[in-house]
Design a protein around this motif. Structure first.
Motif, mmCIF file in Angstrom:
data_model
loop_
_atom_site.group_PDB
_atom_site.id
_atom_site.type_symbol
_atom_site.label_atom_id
_atom_site.label_comp_id
_atom_site.label_asym_id
_atom_site.label_seq_id
_atom_site.Cartn_x
_atom_site.Cartn_y
_atom_site.Cartn_z
ATOM 1 N N VAL A 16 0.844 -1.202 0.000
ATOM 2 C CA VAL A 16 0.000 0.000 0.000
ATOM 3 C C VAL A 16 0.880 1.253 0.000
ATOM 4 C CG1 VAL A 16 -1.633 1.358 1.381
ATOM 5 C CG2 VAL A 16 -2.019 -1.076 1.018
ATOM 6 N N ARG A 17 1.955 1.244 0.781
ATOM 7 C CA ARG A 17 2.870 2.397 0.789
ATOM 8 C C ARG A 17 3.510 2.583 -0.590
ATOM 9 N NH1 ARG A 17 4.102 0.526 6.041
ATOM 10 N NH2 ARG A 17 6.014 -0.490 5.343
ATOM 11 N N GLN A 18 3.918 1.472 -1.212
ATOM 12 C CA GLN A 18 4.511 1.559 -2.557
ATOM 13 C C GLN A 18 3.491 2.108 -3.552
ATOM 14 O OE1 GLN A 18 5.849 -2.403 -3.447
ATOM 15 N NE2 GLN A 18 7.717 -2.201 -2.224
ATOM 16 N N ARG A 19 2.258 1.640 -3.445
ATOM 17 C CA ARG A 19 1.212 2.107 -4.354
ATOM 18 C C ARG A 19 0.950 3.594 -4.157
ATOM 19 N NH1 ARG A 19 -4.489 -0.553 -3.499
ATOM 20 N NH2 ARG A 19 -4.357 0.717 -1.642
ATOM 21 N N ASP A 20 0.871 4.038 -2.902
ATOM 22 C CA ASP A 20 0.626 5.454 -2.613
ATOM 23 C C ASP A 20 1.763 6.329 -3.142
ATOM 24 O OD1 ASP A 20 -1.734 4.713 -1.403
ATOM 25 O OD2 ASP A 20 -0.961 4.912 0.648
ATOM 26 N N ARG A 21 3.000 5.874 -2.963
ATOM 27 C CA ARG A 21 4.153 6.624 -3.452
ATOM 28 C C ARG A 21 4.114 6.705 -4.988
ATOM 29 N NH1 ARG A 21 8.323 3.497 -1.995
ATOM 30 N NH2 ARG A 21 7.815 3.930 0.160
ATOM 31 N N ALA A 25 1.445 -2.760 -7.961
ATOM 32 C CA ALA A 25 1.147 -2.925 -6.541
ATOM 33 C C ALA A 25 -0.267 -3.477 -6.341
ATOM 34 C CB ALA A 25 1.306 -1.589 -5.809
ATOM 35 N N ASP A 26 -1.222 -3.010 -7.132
ATOM 36 C CA ASP A 26 -2.592 -3.525 -7.039
ATOM 37 C C ASP A 26 -2.644 -5.017 -7.366
ATOM 38 O OD1 ASP A 26 -3.700 -1.135 -6.232
ATOM 39 O OD2 ASP A 26 -4.453 -0.592 -8.218
ATOM 40 N N VAL A 27 -1.913 -5.418 -8.401
ATOM 41 C CA VAL A 27 -1.881 -6.840 -8.778
ATOM 42 C C VAL A 27 -1.276 -7.663 -7.640
ATOM 43 C CG1 VAL A 27 -0.799 -8.501 -10.351
ATOM 44 C CG2 VAL A 27 -1.848 -6.437 -11.258
ATOM 45 N N GLU A 28 -0.191 -7.175 -7.053
ATOM 46 C CA GLU A 28 0.444 -7.897 -5.938
ATOM 47 C C GLU A 28 -0.519 -8.008 -4.757
ATOM 48 O OE1 GLU A 28 3.388 -9.448 -5.644
ATOM 49 O OE2 GLU A 28 3.850 -9.051 -7.730
ATOM 50 N N LEU A 29 -1.228 -6.930 -4.457
ATOM 51 C CA LEU A 29 -2.195 -6.964 -3.351
ATOM 52 C C LEU A 29 -3.312 -7.973 -3.619
ATOM 53 C CD1 LEU A 29 -2.501 -3.222 -2.380
ATOM 54 C CD2 LEU A 29 -2.075 -5.091 -0.797
ATOM 55 N N ARG A 30 -3.825 -7.982 -4.854
ATOM 56 C CA ARG A 30 -4.899 -8.927 -5.188
ATOM 57 C C ARG A 30 -4.424 -10.380 -5.110
ATOM 58 N NH1 ARG A 30 -6.003 -5.094 -9.161
ATOM 59 N NH2 ARG A 30 -7.851 -3.923 -8.613
ATOM 60 N N ASN A 31 -3.175 -10.612 -5.473
ATOM 61 C CA ASN A 31 -2.645 -11.969 -5.515
ATOM 62 C C ASN A 31 -2.042 -12.434 -4.195
ATOM 63 O OD1 ASN A 31 -3.403 -12.306 -8.183
ATOM 64 N ND2 ASN A 31 -1.464 -11.540 -8.958
ATOM 65 N N ARG A 73 1.503 6.547 -6.874
ATOM 66 C CA ARG A 73 0.407 7.440 -7.251
ATOM 67 C C ARG A 73 0.857 8.904 -7.171
ATOM 68 N NH1 ARG A 73 -4.096 4.885 -4.328
ATOM 69 N NH2 ARG A 73 -4.702 3.549 -6.033
ATOM 70 N N GLU A 74 1.596 9.233 -6.103
ATOM 71 C CA GLU A 74 2.092 10.599 -5.932
ATOM 72 C C GLU A 74 3.059 10.983 -7.048
ATOM 73 O OE1 GLU A 74 3.886 10.593 -2.080
ATOM 74 O OE2 GLU A 74 1.966 10.473 -1.032
ATOM 75 N N GLU A 75 3.794 9.993 -7.572
ATOM 76 C CA GLU A 75 4.779 10.240 -8.632
ATOM 77 C C GLU A 75 4.178 10.051 -10.032
ATOM 78 O OE1 GLU A 75 7.943 7.559 -7.652
ATOM 79 O OE2 GLU A 75 8.463 8.662 -5.826
ATOM 80 N N PHE A 76 2.867 9.821 -10.100
ATOM 81 C CA PHE A 76 2.156 9.611 -11.366
ATOM 82 C C PHE A 76 2.734 8.434 -12.156
ATOM 83 C CE2 PHE A 76 1.674 14.094 -10.240
ATOM 84 C CZ PHE A 76 0.299 14.177 -10.161
ATOM 85 N N ASP A 77 3.211 7.418 -11.420
ATOM 86 C CA ASP A 77 3.756 6.204 -12.040
ATOM 87 C C ASP A 77 2.634 5.165 -12.077
ATOM 88 O OD1 ASP A 77 5.090 3.952 -12.866
ATOM 89 O OD2 ASP A 77 6.738 4.143 -11.416
ATOM 90 N N HIS A 78 1.772 5.270 -13.080
ATOM 91 C CA HIS A 78 0.576 4.433 -13.161
ATOM 92 C C HIS A 78 0.908 2.957 -13.327
ATOM 93 C CE1 HIS A 78 -1.658 8.127 -13.210
ATOM 94 N NE2 HIS A 78 -0.988 8.532 -14.272
ATOM 95 N N SER A 79 2.012 2.658 -13.944
ATOM 96 C CA SER A 79 2.439 1.266 -14.104
ATOM 97 C C SER A 79 2.761 0.651 -12.745
ATOM 98 C CB SER A 79 3.659 1.193 -15.017
ATOM 99 O OG SER A 79 4.110 -0.130 -15.127
ATOM 100 N N ALA A 80 3.467 1.392 -11.908
ATOM 101 C CA ALA A 80 3.806 0.892 -10.571
ATOM 102 C C ALA A 80 2.558 0.778 -9.693
ATOM 103 C CB ALA A 80 4.848 1.796 -9.911
ATOM 104 N N VAL A 81 1.602 1.687 -9.867
ATOM 105 C CA VAL A 81 0.336 1.591 -9.122
ATOM 106 C C VAL A 81 -0.359 0.282 -9.487
ATOM 107 C CG1 VAL A 81 -1.980 2.575 -8.830
ATOM 108 C CG2 VAL A 81 0.017 4.074 -8.881
ATOM 109 N N THR A 82 -0.424 -0.008 -10.770
ATOM 110 C CA THR A 82 -1.055 -1.244 -11.237
ATOM 111 C C THR A 82 -0.309 -2.462 -10.718
ATOM 112 O OG1 THR A 82 -1.885 -0.147 -13.212
ATOM 113 C CG2 THR A 82 -1.721 -2.546 -13.295
#
Length: 65
Positions: free
Chosen positions: A34-39, A52-58, A41-50
């Motif tokens: 979640v911290r990685q995803r939030d960071r 992190a979301d995939v890792e959380l779901r899995n 998001r703040e850096e507009f790195d949509h690939s990294a947000v995705t």
């Protein structure tokens, strides 16, 4: 002589984006993701947000909200 087709492909239909997954309570791995995803998001790195979301779901926790 080869004939070229000029017919367009049918349109692509995309579904709505999935909701952001919620972390399992008390899980350190989920908290870090979640911290990685939030960071990201703040850096507009949509690939990294995705990512992190995939890792959380899995991440294995069974059923969660």
């Amino acid at each position: 002589m080869q004939q070229t087709s000029t017919v367009m492909s049918p349109p692509v239909h995309l579904g709505l984006p999935l909701e952001a997954p919620k972390p399992a309570e008390g899980c350190g791995v989920c908290a870090v993701l979640v911290r990685q995803r939030d960071r990201a998001r703040e850096e507009f790195d949509h690939s990294a947000v995705t990512d992190a979301d995939v890792e959380l779901r899995n991440h294995p926790h069974g059923e969660r909200g």
